[in-house]
Design a protein around this motif. Structure first.
Motif, PDB file in Angstrom:
ATOM      1  N   LEU A  86      13.551 -18.045   4.024  1.00  0.00           N
ATOM      2  CA  LEU A  86      12.403 -17.098   3.790  1.00  0.00           C
ATOM      3  C   LEU A  86      11.906 -16.316   4.919  1.00  0.00           C
ATOM      4  O   LEU A  86      11.449 -15.069   4.858  1.00  0.00           O
ATOM      5  N   LEU A  87      11.436 -17.070   6.020  1.00  0.00           N
ATOM      6  CA  LEU A  87      11.124 -16.485   7.127  1.00  0.00           C
ATOM      7  C   LEU A  87      12.035 -15.403   7.810  1.00  0.00           C
ATOM      8  O   LEU A  87      11.486 -14.277   8.063  1.00  0.00           O
ATOM      9  N   ALA A  88      13.214 -15.847   7.765  1.00  0.00           N
ATOM     10  CA  ALA A  88      14.404 -14.727   8.193  1.00  0.00           C
ATOM     11  C   ALA A  88      14.347 -13.519   7.396  1.00  0.00           C
ATOM     12  O   ALA A  88      14.444 -12.437   7.778  1.00  0.00           O
ATOM     13  N   PHE A  89      14.243 -13.962   6.168  1.00  0.00           N
ATOM     14  CA  PHE A  89      14.429 -12.616   5.205  1.00  0.00           C
ATOM     15  C   PHE A  89      13.180 -11.812   5.420  1.00  0.00           C
ATOM     16  O   PHE A  89      13.357 -10.649   5.390  1.00  0.00           O
ATOM     17  N   SER A  90      12.300 -12.298   5.489  1.00  0.00           N
ATOM     18  CA  SER A  90      10.947 -11.436   5.545  1.00  0.00           C
ATOM     19  C   SER A  90      10.944 -10.726   7.036  1.00  0.00           C
ATOM     20  O   SER A  90      10.349  -9.469   7.095  1.00  0.00           O
ATOM     21  N   PHE A  91      11.762 -11.166   7.970  1.00  0.00           N
ATOM     22  CA  PHE A  91      12.005 -10.424   9.279  1.00  0.00           C
ATOM     23  C   PHE A  91      13.034  -9.361   9.131  1.00  0.00           C
ATOM     24  O   PHE A  91      12.848  -8.364   9.533  1.00  0.00           O
ATOM     25  N   HIS A  92      13.892  -9.694   8.242  1.00  0.00           N
ATOM     26  CA  HIS A  92      15.247  -9.022   8.093  1.00  0.00           C
ATOM     27  C   HIS A  92      14.688  -7.622   7.166  1.00  0.00           C
ATOM     28  O   HIS A  92      15.233  -6.462   7.641  1.00  0.00           O
ATOM     29  N   ASN A  93      13.954  -7.861   6.308  1.00  0.00           N
ATOM     30  CA  ASN A  93      13.626  -6.920   5.185  1.00  0.00           C
ATOM     31  C   ASN A  93      12.009  -6.876   5.188  1.00  0.00           C
ATOM     32  O   ASN A  93      11.425  -7.222   4.245  1.00  0.00           O
ATOM     33  N   PRO A  94      11.421  -6.073   5.946  1.00  0.00           N
ATOM     34  CA  PRO A  94      10.027  -6.094   5.975  1.00  0.00           C
ATOM     35  C   PRO A  94       9.372  -5.356   4.789  1.00  0.00           C
ATOM     36  O   PRO A  94       8.167  -5.373   4.521  1.00  0.00           O
ATOM     37  N   SER A  95      10.356  -4.312   4.445  1.00  0.00           N
ATOM     38  CA  SER A  95       9.708  -3.568   3.175  1.00  0.00           C
ATOM     39  C   SER A  95       9.434  -4.459   1.947  1.00  0.00           C
ATOM     40  O   SER A  95       8.757  -4.156   1.169  1.00  0.00           O
ATOM     41  N   ILE A  96      10.281  -5.405   1.735  1.00  0.00           N
ATOM     42  CA  ILE A  96       9.929  -6.575   0.752  1.00  0.00           C
ATOM     43  C   ILE A  96       9.077  -7.796   1.339  1.00  0.00           C
ATOM     44  O   ILE A  96       8.146  -8.168   0.641  1.00  0.00           O
ATOM     45  N   GLY A  97       9.743  -8.255   2.472  1.00  0.00           N
ATOM     46  CA  GLY A  97       9.047  -9.323   3.136  1.00  0.00           C
ATOM     47  C   GLY A  97       8.942 -10.631   2.263  1.00  0.00           C
ATOM     48  O   GLY A  97      10.113 -11.201   2.391  1.00  0.00           O
ATOM     49  N   TYR A  98       8.015 -10.752   1.551  1.00  0.00           N
ATOM     50  CA  TYR A  98       8.166 -11.970   0.590  1.00  0.00           C
ATOM     51  C   TYR A  98       7.156 -11.566  -0.406  1.00  0.00           C
ATOM     52  O   TYR A  98       6.053 -11.129  -0.533  1.00  0.00           O
ATOM     53  N   CYS A  99       7.763 -12.230  -1.751  1.00  0.00           N
ATOM     54  CA  CYS A  99       6.999 -11.976  -2.921  1.00  0.00           C
ATOM     55  C   CYS A  99       7.387 -13.236  -3.619  1.00  0.00           C
ATOM     56  O   CYS A  99       8.392 -13.988  -3.511  1.00  0.00           O
ATOM     57  N   PHE A 135      11.919  -5.715  -5.645  1.00  0.00           N
ATOM     58  CA  PHE A 135      11.118  -6.944  -5.365  1.00  0.00           C
ATOM     59  C   PHE A 135      10.029  -6.380  -4.442  1.00  0.00           C
ATOM     60  O   PHE A 135       9.629  -7.113  -3.700  1.00  0.00           O
ATOM     61  N   ASP A 136       9.742  -4.907  -4.410  1.00  0.00           N
ATOM     62  CA  ASP A 136       8.925  -4.391  -3.516  1.00  0.00           C
ATOM     63  C   ASP A 136       7.374  -4.748  -4.110  1.00  0.00           C
ATOM     64  O   ASP A 136       7.275  -5.615  -5.077  1.00  0.00           O
ATOM     65  N   LYS A 137       6.399  -4.387  -3.343  1.00  0.00           N
ATOM     66  CA  LYS A 137       4.958  -4.716  -3.748  1.00  0.00           C
ATOM     67  C   LYS A 137       4.598  -4.492  -5.114  1.00  0.00           C
ATOM     68  O   LYS A 137       3.712  -5.413  -5.615  1.00  0.00           O
ATOM     69  N   SER A 138       5.166  -3.502  -5.637  1.00  0.00           N
ATOM     70  CA  SER A 138       4.862  -3.109  -7.115  1.00  0.00           C
ATOM     71  C   SER A 138       5.820  -3.592  -8.287  1.00  0.00           C
ATOM     72  O   SER A 138       5.487  -3.128  -8.999  1.00  0.00           O
ATOM     73  N   LEU A 139       6.771  -4.125  -7.485  1.00  0.00           N
ATOM     74  CA  LEU A 139       7.885  -4.560  -8.382  1.00  0.00           C
ATOM     75  C   LEU A 139       8.189  -3.304  -9.286  1.00  0.00           C
ATOM     76  O   LEU A 139       8.706  -3.632 -10.627  1.00  0.00           O
TER      77      LEU A 139
END
Length: 275
Positions: A86-99, A135-139
Motif C-alpha cells: 500500500l505504501l509503495a502504491f501510494s508513492f507509485h500513483n499519488p493521484s490515487i494515493g490510498y483510499c 479510485f480517485d478521491k471522488s470515486l
C-alpha cells in the motif's frame, strides 16, 4: 482459459494463472519502470510524499481480513507485506494515493501472490482493469458505474427494481462497495474466488453480471421485504450465505441474456460521465 476461470481455477494453478493474467495487463508498464522499480518504491515508502496517506493505511491494516491468520495481528507477516504494497502504491500513483478498499484488494492478492506481484496486481486493477478515475478521491469512475448498473437493474429486473425504488434508499450506496472491494467481505470466500477468477480474466463487466445475478437469485425473498431495514438485512444475509457458486455463475453467464456488450457498457459510461 476463460472457460476454466468461469468453472473455477484449480487451487494448484490459481497463483500462476492470476499472475499471468495480471502481467498480461501491465507488461509494458513493468518493462518501462524496470526490474528494480518495486524495490526502489519500498526504499522511498516513508518519504514525505506518502505521509498524507500513511496514517490511514496504518489504521486500516488491522481492519483487513482480521479473521485470516495472515492479517490477524500487528506482527503478522501478511500485515508487513500489506503495508509495503500500500505504501509503495501510494508513492507509485499519488493521484490515487490510498483510499479505503484498496487494503482489501491488496490483501486478497497477497493470499495468492508474493509482495511484488501483489503490488503489480494492485497497479493492474486500478490502472488497467478500471478507468483511472475509478479510485480517485471522488470515486468518479465508480459512481459512473453505479449509474450504469442502476440502468441495467431497471431493465433486467424491473419488478424488483420498482419494489426497491419504493423505499427511501439510494441502492447504489450498497452496490458500490460490491464493485470497489470486488465482493470482498460480501460473499463467502469460495464464491469470492470464482468471482475473482472471472474478473481477472474478463474484466469489470463481470461485476455487473454477478451483481445482477445475486439480485435475480434472491428476487423472491427481497420482494417480501416491506421496510428498508428488512431489505438491507435480507440482502446482507443473502450475500453472506451465497454458497451455491455454480448456480450464481450459471445465472450470471447463462440466465441474463441478452447481456449488454462491452462497447455498449462503455457507451453508457461515457454518457453518464458527460452528465
Amino acid at each position: 482459459i476463460k472457460l476454466m476461470c468461469r468453472q473455477g481455477i484449480p487451487v494448484q494453478y490459481r497463483s500462476d494463472i492470476w499472475r499471468r493474467l495480471i502481467y498480461a495487463k501491465i507488461s509494458d508498464l513493468k518493462q518501462e519502470k524496470g526490474e528494480f522499480y518495486f524495490g526502489h518504491l519500498i526504499t522511498r515508502a516513508y518519504d514525505s510524499l506518502v505521509g498524507y496517506y500513511r496514517k490511514q493505511i496504518f489504521i486500516d491494516l488491522l481492519r483487513t481480513m482480521p479473521t485470516n491468520i495472515n492479517f490477524s495481528s500487528a506482527d503478522a507477516e501478511g500485515i508487513r507485506k500489506l503495508k509495503e504494497v500500500l505504501l509503495a502504491f501510494s508513492f507509485h500513483n499519488p493521484s490515487i494515493g490510498y483510499c479505503q478498499g484498496l487494503n482489501f484488494v491488496a490483501s486478497m492478492c497477497l493470499l495468492f501472490l508474493d509482495t511484488e506481484d501483489a503490488f503489480w496486481a494492485l497497479v493492474a486493477i486500478t490502472e488497467k482493469y478500471f478507468q483511472p478515475t475509478y479510485f480517485d478521491k471522488s470515486l468518479t469512475g465508480a459512481n459512473i458505474d453505479q449509474e450504469v448498473f442502476q440502468e441495467m437493474f431497471s431493465q433486467k429486473l424491473p419488478v424488483l427494481y420498482a419494489h426497491v425504488k419504493k423505499f427511501d434508499l439510494e441502492f447504489s450506496t450498497i452496490t458500490i462497495n460490491w464493485f470497489l472491494a470486488l465482493f470482498i467481505e460480501v460473499v463467502p470466500f469460495q464464491t469470492l474466488l470464482r468471482i475473482w477468477d472471472c474478473f481477472l480474466m474478463e474484466g469489470p463487466k463481470v461485476l455487473f453480471r454477478f451483481s445482477l445475478a445475486i439480485l435475480q437469485k434472491h428476487q423472491e425473498v427481497l420482494m417480501e421485504q416491506r421496510e428498508v431495514l428488512g431489505l438491507l438485512k435480507c440482502l446482507k444475509n443473502c450475500t453472506k450465505l451465497l454458497l451455491d457458486v455454480d448456480g450464481l455463475v450459471k445465472t450470471a453467464f447463462g440466465e441474463l441474456k441478452p447481456f449488454p456488450k462491452r462497447h455498449s457498457i462503455t457507451t453508457r459510461q461515457l454518457h453518464f460521465e458527460k452528465i
